[in-house]
Design a protein around this motif. Sequence first.
Motif, short mmCIF file in Angstrom:
data_model
loop_
_atom_site.label_atom_id
_atom_site.label_comp_id
_atom_site.label_asym_id
_atom_site.label_seq_id
_atom_site.Cartn_x
_atom_site.Cartn_y
_atom_site.Cartn_z
N ASP A 252 0.81 -1.22 0.00
CA ASP A 252 0.00 0.00 0.00
C ASP A 252 0.85 1.27 0.00
OD1 ASP A 252 0.98 -0.19 2.56
OD2 ASP A 252 -0.95 0.11 3.57
N VAL A 253 2.10 1.18 -0.49
CA VAL A 253 2.92 2.37 -0.62
C VAL A 253 3.13 2.68 -2.11
CG1 VAL A 253 4.06 2.14 1.60
CG2 VAL A 253 5.06 1.05 -0.40
N GLU A 254 3.07 3.94 -2.42
CA GLU A 254 3.10 4.40 -3.81
C GLU A 254 4.46 4.10 -4.45
OE1 GLU A 254 0.14 6.57 -1.37
OE2 GLU A 254 2.31 6.20 -1.16
N ASP A 255 4.41 3.75 -5.73
CA ASP A 255 5.65 3.46 -6.47
C ASP A 255 5.99 4.55 -7.48
OD1 ASP A 255 3.85 2.95 -8.64
OD2 ASP A 255 3.78 0.82 -8.11
N VAL A 267 13.23 29.12 -1.92
CA VAL A 267 13.63 28.20 -2.98
C VAL A 267 12.48 27.27 -3.31
CG1 VAL A 267 15.15 26.25 -3.54
CG2 VAL A 267 16.09 28.30 -2.43
N LYS A 268 12.26 27.04 -4.61
CA LYS A 268 11.25 26.10 -5.07
C LYS A 268 11.97 24.81 -5.49
CE LYS A 268 8.45 29.67 -4.85
NZ LYS A 268 9.45 30.73 -4.65
N ALA A 269 11.42 23.68 -5.06
CA ALA A 269 12.07 22.40 -5.35
C ALA A 269 11.03 21.38 -5.78
CB ALA A 269 12.84 21.90 -4.13
N SER A 270 11.51 20.40 -6.53
CA SER A 270 10.65 19.28 -6.91
C SER A 270 11.43 17.98 -6.74
CB SER A 270 10.17 19.41 -8.36
OG SER A 270 11.26 19.32 -9.27
N TYR A 271 10.69 16.94 -6.39
CA TYR A 271 11.30 15.61 -6.26
C TYR A 271 10.38 14.60 -6.92
CZ TYR A 271 12.81 11.19 -4.24
OH TYR A 271 13.24 9.89 -4.09
N MET A 272 10.93 13.82 -7.85
CA MET A 272 10.16 12.81 -8.56
C MET A 272 10.83 11.46 -8.37
SD MET A 272 9.33 15.00 -12.02
CE MET A 272 10.90 15.88 -11.96
N GLN A 273 10.03 10.46 -8.03
CA GLN A 273 10.56 9.13 -7.69
C GLN A 273 9.71 8.07 -8.38
OE1 GLN A 273 9.37 6.93 -3.94
NE2 GLN A 273 11.33 7.77 -3.26
N CYS A 274 10.36 7.17 -9.11
CA CYS A 274 9.64 6.07 -9.75
C CYS A 274 10.40 4.77 -9.52
CB CYS A 274 9.47 6.31 -11.25
SG CYS A 274 8.47 5.03 -12.05
N HIS A 275 9.66 3.72 -9.12
CA HIS A 275 10.28 2.46 -8.72
C HIS A 275 10.19 1.36 -9.79
CE1 HIS A 275 11.25 3.24 -4.46
NE2 HIS A 275 10.35 4.18 -4.61
N PHE A 276 9.76 1.70 -10.99
CA PHE A 276 9.72 0.66 -12.02
C PHE A 276 10.41 1.14 -13.30
CE2 PHE A 276 5.61 2.79 -11.53
CZ PHE A 276 5.35 3.30 -12.77
#
Length: 389
Positions: A252-255, A267-276
């Motif tokens: 049940d945790v996002e990938d 400061v403006k920041a972005s973080y993108m994470q993909c596990h596949f």
Amino acid sequence: MGLAQEQVRIGVIGLGWRAEVTKYWHNPFPGGKSIVVAGADNNPERLGKFRDKVNPDADVMLDYRELLERSDIDAVAIMTPDHCHEEHAVAALNAGKHVYCEKPLAITVEGCDRILQAWQASGKHFMIGFNMRYMNMYRTMKEIIQSGEIGEVKAIWVRHFVGLGSDYYYHSWHGSSRNTTSLLLQKASHDIDIIHWLADSYTKKVSAFGGMDYFGGNKANDLTCPNCAEKAVCPEARSGPLVKCAFRQEIDVEDNNMVLMELANGVKASYMQCHFTPDYERSYTVIGTEGRMENFEKDHKVVVKSRKSNTWRDLSDRVYEIKKAEGSHFGADENICRDFIEMILHNKEPVAEPVAGRMSVAVGCAATESVRQGGGIVTVKGPQLVPLN
């Protein structure tokens, strides 16, 4: 004889794969500053492996409380699963031990605060395991910013391609939120901390979107890859040691996550994470008033692009060749282990203050809340303006 004239004696709680880093503390030869003397884990199969990999003469036990009762142990390394950090770190501090704790600090902000309260009451040293601050790549980027080469930082963009998503996270206990809250803590805490470090500020609010776009599903929670009828055709089938089905019901945790952050200094920041994704890489872009900096992890380079600023920086762009370092995590593990001992023996200031561990978790928790509520803005639980190292 005072501790400064002796070796720091270390006990390790949690003897899984990450405990191998403790080999850097085991220096029993004459003049060595530290020695690993004991390890505890509730899995008996790990006790012998720990001895084989770190110290064949170490005392090993199944109950970590036995380790904490030993008066001859000066410091404790917490290498247990994330949801155990709070219990083990608080207990170690209350027992009068110096503590090194792997990231994330805890899986709730409240858990982090209880650890920090125990630390402040103990009078002992505490270090969070933010080894990315010791990697040549990110140390170089920090120093480029400090030099003024790209001017005042205004934006930081991070893309995190987690090509080993199933191997390390969805075939194991990490796939359940009761153990991690979210992979925006377990996996992102390093990057959130580096964003804070490079920007010299903490995040005050976030908005995030994410989902279980690949992993999870309707498979039985006790299904393992070796016992699966589909193992010959499943792209995520594994032979070990982590073999829980990556498409089981309890996941049940996002990938796949995207986080927008506004820091206290604007400061403006972005973080993108993909596990596949098919590859593994961290891609950082930092934009300042006089230029842009970007890392190329696989090529071991940092590139600085200049913009018109009426200075010598107008004349060229620059490429920094990052020197390779030996050892695990690009040499960072050995260096952070050394600094922990120097902190105990000589009061060396940590590269990352304990509150930095707390703030990375606070951002991860806020982003997770935003994801699960549909992307609304969530305020990060303070403190907001604690000075950074």
